[in-house]
Scaffold this active site. Sequence first.
Site, PDB file in Angstrom:
ATOM      1  N   CYS A   1       0.867  -1.180   0.000  1.00 53.45           N
ATOM      2  CA  CYS A   1       0.000   0.000   0.000  1.00 53.45           C
ATOM      3  C   CYS A   1       0.905   1.231   0.000  1.00 53.45           C
ATOM      4  O   CYS A   1       2.130   1.127   0.117  1.00 53.45           O
ATOM      5  CB  CYS A   1      -0.889  -0.008   1.231  1.00 53.45           C
ATOM      6  SG  CYS A   1       0.052   0.041   2.781  1.00 53.45           S
TER       7      CYS A   1
ATOM      8  N   HIS B   1       4.246   1.820  11.701  1.00 48.84           N
ATOM      9  CA  HIS B   1       3.146   1.579  12.638  1.00 48.84           C
ATOM     10  C   HIS B   1       2.919   2.740  13.598  1.00 48.84           C
ATOM     11  O   HIS B   1       1.894   2.789  14.272  1.00 48.84           O
ATOM     12  CB  HIS B   1       3.430   0.309  13.451  1.00 48.84           C
ATOM     13  CG  HIS B   1       3.825  -0.851  12.597  1.00 48.84           C
ATOM     14  ND1 HIS B   1       5.147  -1.218  12.398  1.00 48.84           N
ATOM     15  CD2 HIS B   1       3.084  -1.704  11.856  1.00 48.84           C
ATOM     16  CE1 HIS B   1       5.180  -2.256  11.577  1.00 48.84           C
ATOM     17  NE2 HIS B   1       3.960  -2.569  11.238  1.00 48.84           N
TER      18      HIS B   1
ATOM     19  N   GLU C   1       1.115  -0.607  16.401  1.00 45.44           N
ATOM     20  CA  GLU C   1       0.259   0.537  16.064  1.00 45.44           C
ATOM     21  C   GLU C   1      -0.611   0.936  17.258  1.00 45.44           C
ATOM     22  O   GLU C   1      -0.793   2.126  17.527  1.00 45.44           O
ATOM     23  CB  GLU C   1      -0.632   0.200  14.862  1.00 45.44           C
ATOM     24  CG  GLU C   1      -1.464   1.399  14.423  1.00 45.44           C
ATOM     25  CD  GLU C   1      -2.456   1.089  13.324  1.00 45.44           C
ATOM     26  OE1 GLU C   1      -3.552   1.696  13.345  1.00 45.44           O
ATOM     27  OE2 GLU C   1      -2.161   0.251  12.447  1.00 45.44           O
TER      28      GLU C   1
END
Length: 320
Positions: free
Chosen positions: A22, A84, A136
């Site tokens: 991504c 993250h 995260e």
Amino acid sequence: MSEPSPARRPLKVLLATPRGFCAGVDRAIQIVERTIEKYGAPVYVRHEIVHNRHVVDRLKALGAIFVEELDECPTDRPVVFSAHGVPKSVPADARSRNMLYLDATCPLVSKVHVEAQRHYDAGMEIVLIGHAGHPEVVGTMGQLPEGAVTLIETVEDARAFTPKDATNVAFATQTTLSVDDTAAIVAALRERFPEISAPHKEDICYATTNRQEAVKSVAARSDVLLVLGSANSSNSVRLVEVAKREGVAQAHLIDDASFLDLAWIEGAQTVGVTAGASAPEVLVQGVIDALSAVFDVTVEEVDAVRETVSFKLPRVLVEG
């Protein structure tokens, strides 16, 4: 004269699109590469830059040294923070030690950080939907004072949560969760707290959502589904869960083609293949090559949606 080899049986491979990197992962990897180019090796990286063994090993070969905590880094070398995100205390510590640091936090994770801060400043009680211990989640909870955020992992947690003021609650989510699981948790929270404040735009990132939708499209036609990704990659693990929920009992997470078990393919006519957001496309090609060595493979790309998102690099790496 040698006997002709028996004809290989046909096998259809459905490639899920989108799959693999991504924009946030692509940016994070580029930040490490460009930091090494600009400042030379070694460059330190706090935590795996993204959760993929192949990516980490390649960056190690270029001169990246991966550590878990800042105090493992010398002060005279650059340090990169992973995609993250990190608790606020980490950049503060780096500044106090006069370290050069580059923040590769995905902008969509940073958006969640900003949201959490906004809710806190407004005096709201904050619920974070996510997985305990995931970096995260640690980073997002670490944006605020200890105890300011309550972590909720399940619908049961949502039903058990007791806020100080039921009319003054807000929620945020980890960006790499199961869309369906999260919707169930949010529904449980809304049922109990109709006035709960939601994110302006859904926190689960576009890439996670798109990859899960692509798996659903492929799963409907697949006997077996293979997800390329590492076991510590949240979004990759979610893809396997989505496939199983869609009825593909033979859904497997594999690091690369060397983990492919041909026994899974026995009797299968159609194999779906995808990759988590931190897995390079070369791994997908490796699986197709491995299957092609045994079967007469035809590949069909199944489009769910095309992604055009890109994120800017830090200015210090773009300037001359």
